[in-house]
Design a protein around this motif. Structure first.
Motif, short mmCIF file in Angstrom:
data_model
loop_
_atom_site.label_atom_id
_atom_site.label_comp_id
_atom_site.label_asym_id
_atom_site.label_seq_id
_atom_site.Cartn_x
_atom_site.Cartn_y
_atom_site.Cartn_z
N HIS A 1 0.82 -1.22 0.00
CA HIS A 1 0.00 0.00 0.00
C HIS A 1 0.85 1.27 0.00
N VAL A 2 2.04 1.18 0.56
CA VAL A 2 2.95 2.33 0.54
C VAL A 2 3.85 2.25 -0.69
N ASP B 1 8.99 -7.47 -4.60
CA ASP B 1 8.05 -7.91 -3.57
C ASP B 1 7.94 -9.43 -3.58
N LYS C 1 0.07 -10.40 -6.41
CA LYS C 1 -0.11 -8.96 -6.66
C LYS C 1 0.73 -8.53 -7.85
N TYR D 1 15.59 -10.17 -6.17
CA TYR D 1 16.38 -9.21 -5.39
C TYR D 1 17.62 -8.71 -6.14
N LEU E 1 8.62 -2.08 3.81
CA LEU E 1 8.08 -3.33 4.38
C LEU E 1 7.18 -3.03 5.58
N THR F 1 5.70 -3.26 9.42
CA THR F 1 6.35 -3.26 10.75
C THR F 1 5.27 -3.56 11.80
N ASN G 1 13.95 -9.38 7.52
CA ASN G 1 13.79 -8.99 6.11
C ASN G 1 14.97 -8.14 5.64
N THR H 1 7.00 2.69 8.86
CA THR H 1 6.92 3.34 10.17
C THR H 1 7.68 2.45 11.15
N GLN I 1 -4.27 5.90 3.86
CA GLN I 1 -4.49 4.76 2.96
C GLN I 1 -5.56 5.04 1.91
N LYS J 1 -1.42 0.18 15.83
CA LYS J 1 -0.04 -0.33 15.86
C LYS J 1 0.94 0.76 16.29
N ARG K 1 -7.41 -5.12 6.77
CA ARG K 1 -6.41 -5.33 7.82
C ARG K 1 -6.86 -4.69 9.14
#
Ligand SMILES: NC(=O)c1ccc[n+]([C@@H]2O[C@H](COP(=O)([O-])OP(=O)(O)OC[C@H]3O[C@@H](n4cnc5c(N)ncnc54)[C@H](O)[C@@H]3O)[C@@H](O)[C@H]2O)c1
Length: 390
Positions: free
Chosen positions: A14-15, A34, A39, A73, A86, A88, A104, A123, A154, A260, A320
């Motif tokens: 999403h980011v 990813d 996706k 990668y 990623l 958190t 990761n 974050t 979002q 979170k 989520r």
């Protein structure tokens, strides 16, 4: 001529995804890396993997941009800039789960090389960037490091990336200047801080929002207990009264970030952040409050109950940490037969809006998607709406 080569780890999230397209549309050469194969395949077929305003148009234009989507990668090696977007998460006890992020990061290390710049955009728990800096030093990697928090809401990433000021904290001036140069392609407003200030700013931003929602929800529950109309009072508070103009509506405060990050801040303050815990108690128990309030006048055991909207946010398809699912669980515990529905979600356990309207005598608004506004509920249906929506 194409600008700098950029890779984004977590690049179809999403980011990551709105960032990838926003940078590619500014002529950067972007590789979204990813682990989510499904996706990646969707995006390659120009299908939106999740609802995001403005992204559909960009996905369609991907052939005209220098952008690719991969699990490989090796592309990191070729990039000058490596963004990390990623997740958190916190664990089941509301403590930050450091292991996932650092594990990761360890996977990325073999692909890094001297002279690159890493931009952390997740974050993070305060102190994380400093820890990453130490890891790089230990590995003798001469890499510029920056923490540049993402502050989009979002679903609005594409629009907000070019409207919001960008906070930049960097290991050195050269890295700061490089980051500023990249972000100036998106926004003219740059704020310079150190790592810890940037990390805490991001947590304060989300926690502040979460607390504001909690106050609205607590006022809502007070009104319900006293048989007062919260919406009427809220309007009276806010009408031409600027000091209350950002007073939020009541409703489920959920999703992957606000709780979170409030809990991360709480852990950072060695659990002395009592406001944060109070906010969590108010927001997380709203489903239970609604059920108890309903039970004052209605028997709900063995009753067919519908939930309209299962996403955590209106006009979005992200489930989520959605409190609609907590509501479902609590209703089932009370012996209700629960029917769930969401116009934006495909789930074989969900039913249609029509089925809910024809089957259930009690209907909760789980998520206030605009489309539900058009519904004309029959008079004999009890609608539970904590959003001031209907
Ligand atoms: N969602 C938001 O609106 C938002 C806003 C601001 C900040 N944030 C923060 O940004 C971070 C990411 O959030 P998100 O909502 O984009 O999460 P997300 O789950 O949508 O995206 C994370 C992506 O990382 C991928 N991934 C996981 N492990 C990987 C690995 N080892 N290698 C490559 N890819 C991997 C996942 O498949 C996923 O696509 C979080 O720290 C969140 O708190 C989110």
């Amino acid at each position: 001529m194409l600008k700098t080569k950029i890779s984004i780890i977590g690049g179809v999230g999403h980011v990551g995804l709105p960032l990838a397209f926003s940078l590619a549309s500014k002529k950067f050469d972007v590789t979204s890396i990813d682990v989510d194969k499904k996706k990646i395949e969707k995006i390659k077929k120009k299908v939106l993997p999740f609802k995001e305003k403005g992204l559909k148009e960009l996905i369609k234009k991907q052939d005209k941009m220098s952008i690719r989507f991969t699990e490989n990668y090796n592309f990191i090696k070729k990039s000058k800039i490596v963004f990390i977007t990623l997740g958190t998460p916190i664990d089941e006890y509301f403590n930050p789960n450091f292991a996932i992020f650092f594990d990761n990061f360890e996977k990325i290390i073999p692909f890094l090389r001297n002279g690159q710049t890493i931009i952390l955009r997740s974050t993070v728990y305060p102190g994380t960037t400093r820890k990453i800096e130490k890891i790089l030093k230990k590995k003798k990697l001469k890499i510029g490091l920056a923490f540049c928090p993402e502050r989009i809401s979002q679903g609005n990433g594409v629009k907000e990336l070019v409207n919001l000021p960008q906070i930049i904290s960097a290991s050195d001036n050269k890295t700061y200047n490089l980051c500023a140069k990249i972000f100036r392609n998106l926004t003219p407003n740059i704020i310079k801080t150190n790592f810890e200030e940037a990390e805490v700013t991001k947590l304060f931003c989300n926690t502040w929002r979460y607390l504001k929602f909690a106050i609205a929800n607590q006022f809502y529950t007070i009104c319900k207990d006293k048989n007062l109309n919260f919406e009427v009072i809220r309007n009276a508070m806010m009408y031409k009264y600027d000091r209350a103009k950002d007073f939020p509506k009541s409703g489920f405060a959920a999703g992957p970030c606000l709780l979170k990050d409030t809990m991360q801040l709480s852990a950072y303050s060695r659990q002395l952040f009592t406001f944060g815990h109070s906010a969590m108690l108010v927001n997380e128990t709203l489903p239970e409050f609604l059920i108890n309030d309903l039970k004052k006048n209605k028997k709900i055991y063995n009753v067919k109950v519908g939930i309209l909207g299962m996403a955590f946010k209106a006009n979005n398809d992200d489930i989520r940490d959605s409190l609609a699912f907590k509501l479902k669980k609590k209703l089932e515990y009370e012996g209700c037969k629960v029917y769930c529905s969401d116009i934006y979600l495909k789930d074989r356990n969900f039913v249609s809006t029509k089925k809910i309207l024809n089957t259930c005598k009690i209907i909760f608004i789980g998520c206030p998607h605009d489309q539900y506004k058009k519904i004309k509920f029959k008079k004999n249906i009890k609608v539970v709406d904590c959003w001031g929506f209907i």
